[in-house]
Design an enzyme around this catalytic site. Sequence first.
Site, PDB file in Angstrom:
ATOM      1  N   ARG A  65     -18.962  16.505 102.346  1.00  0.00           N
ATOM      2  CA  ARG A  65     -20.243  16.511 101.945  1.00  0.00           C
ATOM      3  C   ARG A  65     -21.124  15.170 102.424  1.00  0.00           C
ATOM      4  NH1 ARG A  65     -24.117  19.490  99.540  1.00  0.00           N
ATOM      5  NH2 ARG A  65     -24.713  18.946  97.611  1.00  0.00           N
ATOM      6  N   THR A 376     -27.669  27.911 103.534  1.00  0.00           N
ATOM      7  CA  THR A 376     -26.403  27.359 103.666  1.00  0.00           C
ATOM      8  C   THR A 376     -25.773  28.547 104.726  1.00  0.00           C
ATOM      9  OG1 THR A 376     -26.607  26.271 101.794  1.00  0.00           O
ATOM     10  CG2 THR A 376     -24.244  26.863 102.319  1.00  0.00           C
ATOM     11  N   THR A 394     -24.000  23.324 105.004  1.00  0.00           N
ATOM     12  CA  THR A 394     -25.291  23.325 104.823  1.00  0.00           C
ATOM     13  C   THR A 394     -26.311  22.327 105.262  1.00  0.00           C
ATOM     14  OG1 THR A 394     -26.778  23.703 103.040  1.00  0.00           O
ATOM     15  CG2 THR A 394     -25.268  21.981 102.436  1.00  0.00           C
ATOM     16  N   ASN A 396     -28.903  22.135 103.429  1.00  0.00           N
ATOM     17  CA  ASN A 396     -29.576  22.203 102.080  1.00  0.00           C
ATOM     18  C   ASN A 396     -30.554  23.285 102.214  1.00  0.00           C
ATOM     19  OD1 ASN A 396     -29.828  22.245  99.181  1.00  0.00           O
ATOM     20  ND2 ASN A 396     -31.334  20.419  99.552  1.00  0.00           N
ATOM     21  N   ASP A 417     -30.383  17.284  96.268  1.00  0.00           N
ATOM     22  CA  ASP A 417     -29.420  18.040  95.650  1.00  0.00           C
ATOM     23  C   ASP A 417     -29.149  16.844  94.491  1.00  0.00           C
ATOM     24  OD1 ASP A 417     -28.932  20.472  96.085  1.00  0.00           O
ATOM     25  OD2 ASP A 417     -27.217  20.250  97.433  1.00  0.00           O
ATOM     26  N   SER A 446     -22.902  19.716  94.370  1.00  0.00           N
ATOM     27  CA  SER A 446     -23.150  20.820  95.149  1.00  0.00           C
ATOM     28  C   SER A 446     -22.785  22.183  94.335  1.00  0.00           C
ATOM     29  CB  SER A 446     -22.196  20.964  96.311  1.00  0.00           C
ATOM     30  OG  SER A 446     -22.348  22.175  97.089  1.00  0.00           O
ATOM     31  N   SER A 447     -23.159  23.433  94.855  1.00  0.00           N
ATOM     32  CA  SER A 447     -22.885  24.368  94.549  1.00  0.00           C
ATOM     33  C   SER A 447     -21.940  25.345  95.145  1.00  0.00           C
ATOM     34  CB  SER A 447     -23.931  25.534  94.054  1.00  0.00           C
ATOM     35  OG  SER A 447     -24.819  24.855  93.087  1.00  0.00           O
ATOM     36  N   GLY A 468     -27.628  28.404  97.314  1.00  0.00           N
ATOM     37  CA  GLY A 468     -27.833  27.579  96.222  1.00  0.00           C
ATOM     38  C   GLY A 468     -26.964  27.757  95.004  1.00  0.00           C
TER      39      GLY A 468
HETATM   40  O1  DON Z   1     -24.699  21.910  98.060  1.00  0.00           O
HETATM   41  C1  DON Z   1     -25.473  22.653  97.272  1.00  0.00           C
HETATM   42  O2  DON Z   1     -25.500  23.490  96.471  1.00  0.00           O
HETATM   43  C2  DON Z   1     -26.861  23.337  98.190  1.00  0.00           C
HETATM   44  N1  DON Z   1     -27.292  22.141  99.191  1.00  0.00           N
HETATM   45  C3  DON Z   1     -26.708  24.598  98.710  1.00  0.00           C
HETATM   46  C4  DON Z   1     -28.126  25.226  99.220  1.00  0.00           C
HETATM   47  C5  DON Z   1     -27.978  26.505  99.577  1.00  0.00           C
HETATM   48  O3  DON Z   1     -27.186  27.220  99.559  1.00  0.00           O
HETATM   49  C6  DON Z   1     -29.242  27.005 100.083  1.00  0.00           C
HETATM   50  N2  DON Z   1     -29.308  28.563 100.089  1.00  0.00           N
HETATM   51  N3  DON Z   1     -29.915  29.164  99.501  1.00  0.00           N
END
Ligand code: DON
Length: 565
Positions: A65, A376, A394, A396, A417, A446-447, A468
């Site tokens: 990350r 992502t 990702t 983001n 984030d 993060s998700s 996300g």
């Molecule tokens: O780490 C995370 O949760 C976000 N940066 C992920 C972003 C993401 O999945 C965008 N897609 N829609």
Amino acid sequence: MVVSDEKLASDVGAEIMKKGGNAIDAAVAVGFALAVVSPEAGNIGGGGFMLVRLANGRTVFIDYREMAPAKAARDMYVKSDGTVDTQASIVGYRAVAVPGTVAGLALALKSYGTMKLADAMAPAIRLAEEGFPVSENLAASLHSMESVFNQFPTSRRIFLKNGAYYQPGEIFRQPDLAATLRRIAKNGPSEFYRGRTGRDLAAEMKHEGGLISLEDLARYEPIIREPLTADYKVNGHAWQVITSPPPSSGSVAIEALNILAPIELKSWNDAQSVHWVIEALRRAFADRATYLADPAFTQIPLRGMMSTCYADVLRRTIDPQRASPSEKIRVGNPAAFGDASSSPGPCPQISSTVAIAQRDDALDRDFAAAATDGQTTHFSVVDAAGNAVANTYTLNNLYGSGVATSDGYFLNDEMDDFTSHPGTPNMFGLIQPEANTIAPGKRPLSSMIPTILLRDGQLSFVTGARGGPRIISGVLLSILNWMRLGEGAQAAINAPRFHQQWLPDTVLLEPNFRPDVARGLEALGYRFADRLGWVGLVEAIGIDPQTGERLGAAEPRRPGAASGF
Ligand code: DON
């Protein structure tokens, strides 16, 4: 078998395994290839997580990350009037956190792969140098960025063709990126952090008002972590879910799975079953908004959150006949359940509750619009020996900060984030914990939850998603479909999905969700997001328990691709 968002990248992974590489070699090659063929999300300027399960049963989680630079500060996106500058953490140089991808992929390869970095990177270098035909998706997504790219001449120079947007079918060559990848292949990951590539980045940051210095780059290290695990008995089989620890959100999926463990789930055409999943998600997301962050900066009551006794407490707060208003729910006190995880004895009688994170304004964004489907990217790999990789990484949002470096790659906007301001939702409409506020060296919550399932001790399912916070719902549903409902691998990915993230207090339904089921939910008191939207893009592999066959399950919503042999 390789399943990713892009056929060219899946083919690269299969090619590597045909040459004798293992799943980790293939995953690293796919990671670098996606940085070329899917610049909206694939990256060397971002970060992510790789979950590995080796055929010998060993599991490991590589956290690469991004990290906040030393000059980052808690209130760096708060304006003098106290409101948040919501664009500053999303677009431009100040939105960028120290990238982790090159270090993470190189560490994975060195620790668990068999190939040299130069060999694993060769397909990506070829694709960057020789070019590839632009897909409809890529042409459309580049074009959708026009107003952002107009602010950054280097992005326009590299990702447009003499000022015009690429048309589908045109060949897209990336000589700057090819040269950068060649240097990394030759000099190793230190090229990106301490070599010319790192110096170029630090110089551009300085020139353009970004925060990342050469010291920040030199200090970056990926972290090897223990994955989270949870055990379930379903129809006489012992299942283990192996997933992503903080600073990611695998515990949210485990909390939901624990709440749902004794509940009968029929199908997503049954409003009652959907109701239970939504209420489980609502409570697990409220805990995410209260507790989760970089574990180096906060004490997370993780064992309590994942304990089955705590799940019992949460389940009792669910009214089987009625949606719970998000504003009113009070969660239990997970810290009080400490080590009770999976203990077979009686649960301690603890009734104390704690206040959960609150929002301080009514800035509920239309989250169906705020977070679109692309961005992502996740891929799953299983080799012939049974080594498995689930990797999500990702920039983001789409093309990250919109800033491409002169070395030919996009930089992330992962600073968004972090919790820019407790109580104010981020671009995904998420309320984030106080513990996730910005600090130098911290990793943003993060998700992204790459996840692997075992059935009776054998590799069974490799899954993960983009989207996300919808990643958590998408991955959870893929697990429920495979483990609880016994769906086939592809059916587990195709089934309609839905999403609830505590706040906003609405449910996002997919366009393929049955209207009569939506009406059933309405009767239980649910409100829906203003429009329909996809809940993640999932790329998974199931293992047939009888034959051992690897069943590639590519996402049909925005077609991904399975490539196997
Ligand atoms: O780490 C995370 O949760 C976000 N940066 C992920 C972003 C993401 O999945 C965008 N897609 N829609």
